[in-house]
Write a protein that holds these residues in place. Structure first.
Motif, mmCIF file in Angstrom:
data_model
loop_
_atom_site.group_PDB
_atom_site.id
_atom_site.type_symbol
_atom_site.label_atom_id
_atom_site.label_comp_id
_atom_site.label_asym_id
_atom_site.label_seq_id
_atom_site.Cartn_x
_atom_site.Cartn_y
_atom_site.Cartn_z
ATOM 1 N N TYR A 139 0.835 -1.203 0.000
ATOM 2 C CA TYR A 139 0.000 0.000 0.000
ATOM 3 C C TYR A 139 0.873 1.257 0.000
ATOM 4 C CZ TYR A 139 -4.745 -1.844 0.689
ATOM 5 O OH TYR A 139 -5.966 -2.454 0.519
ATOM 6 N N ALA A 140 1.866 1.289 0.877
ATOM 7 C CA ALA A 140 2.702 2.491 0.983
ATOM 8 C C ALA A 140 3.419 2.771 -0.338
ATOM 9 C CB ALA A 140 3.698 2.327 2.121
ATOM 10 N N HIS A 141 3.967 1.733 -0.953
ATOM 11 C CA HIS A 141 4.667 1.906 -2.231
ATOM 12 C C HIS A 141 3.686 2.240 -3.348
ATOM 13 C CE1 HIS A 141 7.582 1.372 -5.402
ATOM 14 N NE2 HIS A 141 6.856 0.419 -5.955
ATOM 15 N N GLY A 142 2.561 1.535 -3.405
ATOM 16 C CA GLY A 142 1.596 1.756 -4.471
ATOM 17 C C GLY A 142 0.993 3.150 -4.443
ATOM 18 N N LEU A 143 0.743 3.662 -3.261
ATOM 19 C CA LEU A 143 0.171 4.999 -3.164
ATOM 20 C C LEU A 143 1.150 6.063 -3.641
ATOM 21 C CD1 LEU A 143 -1.720 4.646 0.228
ATOM 22 C CD2 LEU A 143 -2.740 4.900 -2.038
ATOM 23 N N ARG A 144 2.429 5.847 -3.422
ATOM 24 C CA ARG A 144 3.424 6.810 -3.934
ATOM 25 C C ARG A 144 3.360 6.888 -5.448
ATOM 26 N NH1 ARG A 144 6.717 4.920 0.450
ATOM 27 N NH2 ARG A 144 7.571 3.227 -0.827
ATOM 28 N N LEU A 145 3.078 5.769 -6.093
ATOM 29 C CA LEU A 145 3.034 5.744 -7.546
ATOM 30 C C LEU A 145 1.677 6.186 -8.100
ATOM 31 C CD1 LEU A 145 4.821 2.341 -8.227
ATOM 32 C CD2 LEU A 145 5.652 4.587 -8.949
ATOM 33 N N LEU A 146 0.594 5.674 -7.541
ATOM 34 C CA LEU A 146 -0.723 5.794 -8.156
ATOM 35 C C LEU A 146 -1.575 6.917 -7.577
ATOM 36 C CD1 LEU A 146 -1.627 2.005 -8.327
ATOM 37 C CD2 LEU A 146 -0.587 3.418 -10.110
ATOM 38 N N ALA A 147 -1.189 7.468 -6.459
ATOM 39 C CA ALA A 147 -1.958 8.547 -5.843
ATOM 40 C C ALA A 147 -1.007 9.655 -5.419
ATOM 41 C CB ALA A 147 -2.773 8.012 -4.662
ATOM 42 N N ARG A 148 -0.657 9.667 -4.150
ATOM 43 C CA ARG A 148 0.364 10.595 -3.655
ATOM 44 C C ARG A 148 1.031 9.956 -2.449
ATOM 45 N NH1 ARG A 148 -4.381 13.454 -2.312
ATOM 46 N NH2 ARG A 148 -3.978 14.922 -4.011
ATOM 47 N N PRO A 149 2.269 10.293 -2.168
ATOM 48 C CA PRO A 149 2.948 9.697 -1.011
ATOM 49 C C PRO A 149 2.223 10.028 0.286
ATOM 50 C CG PRO A 149 4.511 10.827 -2.446
ATOM 51 C CD PRO A 149 3.145 11.199 -2.927
ATOM 52 N N LEU A 150 2.194 9.082 1.185
ATOM 53 C CA LEU A 150 1.631 9.328 2.506
ATOM 54 C C LEU A 150 2.557 10.229 3.309
ATOM 55 C CD1 LEU A 150 0.520 5.692 3.432
ATOM 56 C CD2 LEU A 150 -0.962 7.548 2.652
ATOM 57 N N PRO A 250 10.693 -2.117 -4.443
ATOM 58 C CA PRO A 250 11.938 -2.545 -5.094
ATOM 59 C C PRO A 250 12.786 -3.495 -4.259
ATOM 60 C CG PRO A 250 11.567 -0.224 -5.492
ATOM 61 C CD PRO A 250 10.515 -0.654 -4.513
ATOM 62 N N ASP A 251 12.810 -3.306 -2.930
ATOM 63 C CA ASP A 251 13.631 -4.206 -2.120
ATOM 64 C C ASP A 251 13.064 -5.617 -2.097
ATOM 65 O OD1 ASP A 251 11.441 -3.411 -0.605
ATOM 66 O OD2 ASP A 251 12.599 -2.811 1.152
ATOM 67 N N ALA A 252 11.745 -5.753 -2.156
ATOM 68 C CA ALA A 252 11.131 -7.085 -2.229
ATOM 69 C C ALA A 252 11.390 -7.716 -3.584
ATOM 70 C CB ALA A 252 9.635 -6.984 -1.958
ATOM 71 N N ARG A 253 11.268 -6.912 -4.621
ATOM 72 C CA ARG A 253 11.553 -7.376 -5.982
ATOM 73 C C ARG A 253 12.971 -7.935 -6.060
ATOM 74 N NH1 ARG A 253 11.667 -2.367 -9.247
ATOM 75 N NH2 ARG A 253 9.463 -2.215 -8.728
#
Length: 304
Positions: A139-150, A250-253
């Motif tokens: 969620y934290a990573h996805g929101l940075r890309l698709l919405a806005r950073p928390l 990216p670290d999980a990838r």
């Protein structure tokens, strides 16, 4: 974020019985909170495959999915049931705790041996907690890309709300880091010592898998997709693979050993810019998933 649902048995990280039904049941995250705002947004659909891949990259969880899941024979039904389950944890009110108990019951007899010859059981706390934990970084990573950073405060609130979801699922506080400061070392340790490109991960990312045509939705759409599926299947699976790897932190990838090029990163950024522009202007009936729409409407009525 991904749990066993009807007709789909996956090893989790068990928790025993959790709380019983009644007054002591844990409640869902608060109305108007961070999860309330983002989990029912259609952009969440783009994040869920990354969380699933991180879950099944754990050898025990991957082995359970490989042996007990119906993801090969009924992928669309499994996805629909899993998505409804996730939505119930957040928007289900009294049904949230009931759904948590149902999932624990489905996990009780799931056990086996992973690819390294190690025994696993579905209700092993370390595994069940990891299945749940993947939702927060995605969620934290996805929101940075698709919405806005928390903001820092929003990220802390998101984590506190995700812990509350864990309680609904029967995860004891002792089995999950209770603060963000405790979470990241735990997360990095799992990445460093546990995750790998399991058989299930490789299968989920393979564009040549024999996935059946979609069997959900209006009949005319199903018939059209069935007719066109021989042409659409591979492009769809390539897109799914691209988004699964791209939406993963990216670290999980890197820990799983998944390739990701600069060109793919640029394509993902372009895609994300379009999503950030388009989704916020969609009408509510298109922007939010059904249970989220229903819950939002009920919350508005309650404030009148």
């Amino acid at each position: 974020m991904e749990r066993v649902t009807s007709g789909d048995q996956v090893p989790g990280d068990g928790v025993g019985d959790g709380v019983g039904e009644g007054v002591g049941d844990p409640v869902p995250p608060p109305v108007g909170g961070v999860l309330w705002s983002v989990a029912g947004d259609i952009r969440a659909l783009l994040m869920l495959p990354a969380a699933l891949a991180m879950q099944v990259a754990h050898p025990a969880i991957g082995a359970g999915v490989d042996a007990h899941s119906v993801f090969r024979t009924d992928p669309w039904g499994r996805g629909e049931r899993s998505l409804r389950s996730v939505q119930l944890w957040i928007y289900g009110g009294e049904d949230a705790a009931r759904e948590g108990r149902r999932l624990r019951q489905l996990h009780r007899d799931i056990q086996g041996t992973d690819a390294h010859g190690r025994r696993y059981h579905a209700l092993t706390p370390a595994y069940y907690s990891w299945v749940h934990a993947t939702g927060f970084p995605v969620y934290a990573h996805g929101l940075r890309l698709l919405a806005r950073p928390l903001t820092e405060a929003q990220e802390r609130q998101l984590y506190a709300e995700w812990l509350q979801v864990g309680r609904i699922l029967g995860i004891h506080d002792r089995d999950m880091p209770q603060t963000i400061e405790e979470f990241w070392p735990y997360y990095r340790k799992v990445l460093a010592y546990e995750l790998e490109a399991t058989v299930v991960v490789r299968e989920l990312l393979d564009p040549d898998q024999p996935v059946p045509a979609p069997d959900r939705g209006p009949l005319p759409l199903r018939l059209a997709l069935r007719l066109l599926w021989p042409v659409l299947r591979r492009p769809f699976l390539r897109l799914r693979s691209f988004l699964t790897v791209g939406m993963m932190p990216p670290d999980a990838r890197e820990a799983i050993g998944l390739a990701w090029t600069d060109e793919q990163e640029r394509a993902l950024r372009r895609f994300a810019r379009v999503v950030r522009v388009v989704v916020p202007v969609l009408p509510e009936r298109l922007r939010y998933l059904p249970l989220a729409r229903k819950a939002r409407a009920a919350a508005r009525r309650a404030t009148r």
